[in-house]
Scaffold this motif. Structure first.
Motif, PDB file in Angstrom:
ATOM      1  N   ARG A  97      13.338   4.715 -13.423  1.00  0.00           N
ATOM      2  CA  ARG A  97      14.289   5.798 -13.611  1.00  0.00           C
ATOM      3  C   ARG A  97      14.721   5.801 -15.080  1.00  0.00           C
ATOM      4  O   ARG A  97      15.240   4.784 -15.578  1.00  0.00           O
ATOM      5  N   TYR A  98      14.494   6.904 -15.760  1.00  0.00           N
ATOM      6  CA  TYR A  98      14.780   7.023 -17.186  1.00  0.00           C
ATOM      7  C   TYR A  98      15.917   8.014 -17.422  1.00  0.00           C
ATOM      8  O   TYR A  98      15.946   9.107 -16.826  1.00  0.00           O
ATOM      9  N   ALA A  99      16.842   7.652 -18.313  1.00  0.00           N
ATOM     10  CA  ALA A  99      17.846   8.581 -18.814  1.00  0.00           C
ATOM     11  C   ALA A  99      17.575   8.777 -20.308  1.00  0.00           C
ATOM     12  O   ALA A  99      17.086   7.863 -20.991  1.00  0.00           O
TER      13      ALA A  99
ATOM     14  N   ILE B  93      25.296   6.578 -16.891  1.00  0.00           N
ATOM     15  CA  ILE B  93      24.659   5.355 -16.395  1.00  0.00           C
ATOM     16  C   ILE B  93      25.203   4.977 -15.025  1.00  0.00           C
ATOM     17  O   ILE B  93      24.454   4.605 -14.115  1.00  0.00           O
ATOM     18  N   THR B  94      26.519   5.102 -14.868  1.00  0.00           N
ATOM     19  CA  THR B  94      27.138   4.751 -13.584  1.00  0.00           C
ATOM     20  C   THR B  94      26.669   5.671 -12.460  1.00  0.00           C
ATOM     21  O   THR B  94      26.353   5.220 -11.346  1.00  0.00           O
TER      22      THR B  94
ATOM     23  N   PRO C  73      20.025   4.805 -14.069  1.00  0.00           N
ATOM     24  CA  PRO C  73      18.694   4.635 -14.676  1.00  0.00           C
ATOM     25  C   PRO C  73      18.344   3.161 -14.852  1.00  0.00           C
ATOM     26  O   PRO C  73      19.230   2.294 -14.890  1.00  0.00           O
ATOM     27  N   ASP C  74      17.045   2.897 -14.975  1.00  0.00           N
ATOM     28  CA  ASP C  74      16.564   1.557 -15.338  1.00  0.00           C
ATOM     29  C   ASP C  74      16.450   1.403 -16.846  1.00  0.00           C
ATOM     30  O   ASP C  74      16.629   0.312 -17.393  1.00  0.00           O
TER      31      ASP C  74
ATOM     32  N   GLY D  62      23.233  -3.371 -19.169  1.00  0.00           N
ATOM     33  CA  GLY D  62      22.125  -4.115 -18.593  1.00  0.00           C
ATOM     34  C   GLY D  62      20.812  -3.355 -18.513  1.00  0.00           C
ATOM     35  O   GLY D  62      19.890  -3.787 -17.803  1.00  0.00           O
ATOM     36  N   LEU D  63      20.668  -2.252 -19.260  1.00  0.00           N
ATOM     37  CA  LEU D  63      19.450  -1.456 -19.200  1.00  0.00           C
ATOM     38  C   LEU D  63      18.425  -1.936 -20.217  1.00  0.00           C
ATOM     39  O   LEU D  63      18.770  -2.538 -21.245  1.00  0.00           O
ATOM     40  N   ALA D  64      17.162  -1.643 -19.945  1.00  0.00           N
ATOM     41  CA  ALA D  64      16.145  -1.674 -20.999  1.00  0.00           C
ATOM     42  C   ALA D  64      16.370  -0.441 -21.864  1.00  0.00           C
ATOM     43  O   ALA D  64      16.814   0.601 -21.373  1.00  0.00           O
TER      44      ALA D  64
END
Length: 386
Positions: free
Chosen positions: A6-8, A64-65, A69-70, A92-94
């Motif tokens: 999952r991308y933001a 993000i919340t 996303p990952d 905590g995301l990549a």
């Protein structure tokens, strides 16, 4: 099949569209999905996809919340990168950041300090160009022995070069100067070839073509060039290449010393008749030369790389796969971003420390130009880049 990520996206720029959005909505749709966009222009996001969740920049944390996303993709204007990257890391995301990672060495140090686990990826796409990979292999295989020095002269032709002086890049507070925005790609490329760390920089720069007092302001040859090329530009930015607010250099040169003893002699100008570079890499057992011209006045197709052994006959290395964006690099980068993994024998994947050093060299060039003194790169990186 691996689970779809999952991308933001932070920043719906043209670069974001070509490197992130279109691939995720096209050939790499099975690898991941775009779940939300953070951008100041809601209308632009709605035009892309009315159903795609939109958030303004001040609500990135909410994005993000709420959308979980990952990975956070960062591709807004350069000066927005630092806070977006730090927000992503803090949650905590990549993070995948367009280059330059940030605009200042101070922000680069903040990100390195916040990224001990190596969760940041910087899209230094020039590493992926087939000809640049070929140069890397020649060096790794010892074809020219230990590298002693690199000579790199880069030209940006008039149509491309002038464009930087119409946009936000023209202000150092937004871009860090072209030493960061543009040349950090080149500094990263050389550091990657050498597998070495820059330690000291001396630079000189000036503004010869654009801004107040330009010799071309009275009879604008850039405007005529744009007309000849059929480029459609809005009225307001066009004349701005001669504005007094421009505070970045349009040509500069640098000497960079590396920890292992090699040095780089680099120069670039942003108002050249043709676009491309002249490269020479000298080693204890030979020399590599590469010339690349592209654009309207290119002399022909890309030339082969030439290897000159110190005591042998020259050898030409023909490079394939250079069609496409940035010498064929962009598609290779995108494929690696969304489907890559495992071994990386050439070290193509740039991390936060690579991004930090490239930015710090660019800032050092600009600082040295203003002070007339050499600049220690690592002293600019307050948190250090071991």
């Amino acid at each position: 099949m691996a689970e779809r990520r999952r991308y933001a996206l932070s920043g719906l720029s043209r670069r974001a569209m070509s490197v992130f959005v279109r691939p995720l909505r096209g050939p790499y749709a099975e690898a991941g999905e775009l779940v939300a966009v953070c951008d100041p222009d809601e209308a632009r996001v709605r035009e892309l996809d009315p159903a795609l969740p939109w958030y303004p920049p001040e609500r990135l944390d909410d994005l993000i919340t709420e959308t979980r996303p990952d990975t956070l993709l960062v591709a807004g204007p350069d000066f927005t990168h630092a806070e977006a990257v730090l927000t992503g890391l803090g949650r905590g995301l990549a993070v995948v950041s367009e280059k330059p990672m940030v605009t200042t060495a101070r922000d680069a140090a903040r990100i390195v300090a916040a990224d001990p686990g190596g969760r940041v990826r910087v899209t230094h796409n020039l590493r992926y160009a087939p000809r640049h990979q070929a140069v890397k292999r020649l060096i790794m295989e010892g074809e020219i022995g230990r590298v002693v020095g690199v000579e790199l002269v880069w030209n940006v032709e008039t149509l491309h070069g002038a464009s930087y002086f119409q946009r936000w890049n023209r202000r150092a507070e937004f871009s860090g100067g072209l030493q960061v925005h543009k040349s950090c790609h080149h500094f990263d490329l050389v550091g990657w070839w050498l597998a070495d760390v820059p330690v000291q920089v001396f630079g000189y720069g000036s503004r010869a073509y654009y801004g107040a007092g330009s010799p071309h302001a009275a009879d604008d040859p850039y405007r005529r060039r744009w007309a000849e090329e059929g480029v459609s530009l809005p009225d307001s930015p066009l004349g701005h290449i001669y504005d007094t607010e421009i505070d970045i250099e349009d040509n500069y040169a640098a000497l960079v010393r590396y920890r292992g003893g090699a040095h780089l002699s680099y120069s670039i100008q942003f108002s050249a008749p043709w676009e491309g570079y002249r490269l020479g890499i000298n080693g204890t057992h030979g020399r590599i030369e590469a010339t690349l011209e592209y654009g309207r006045q290119a002399s022909g197709p890309p030339e082969p790389i030439v290897l000159y052994p110190m005591f042998g006959d020259r050898r030409e290395i023909v490079v394939e796969g250079e069609a496409g964006g940035h010498l064929g690099a962009d598609e290779l980068l995108v494929r690696d971003l969304f489907t890559g993994g495992g071994d990386d024998p050439l070290g193509l994947r740039a991390g936060s420390r690579d991004g930090a050093r490239a930015v710090a060299v660019g800032e050092a060039v600009r600082l040295s130009s203003r002070t007339g003194r050499p600049v220690d790169v690592e002293s600019l990186l307050a948190s250090g880049c071991p």
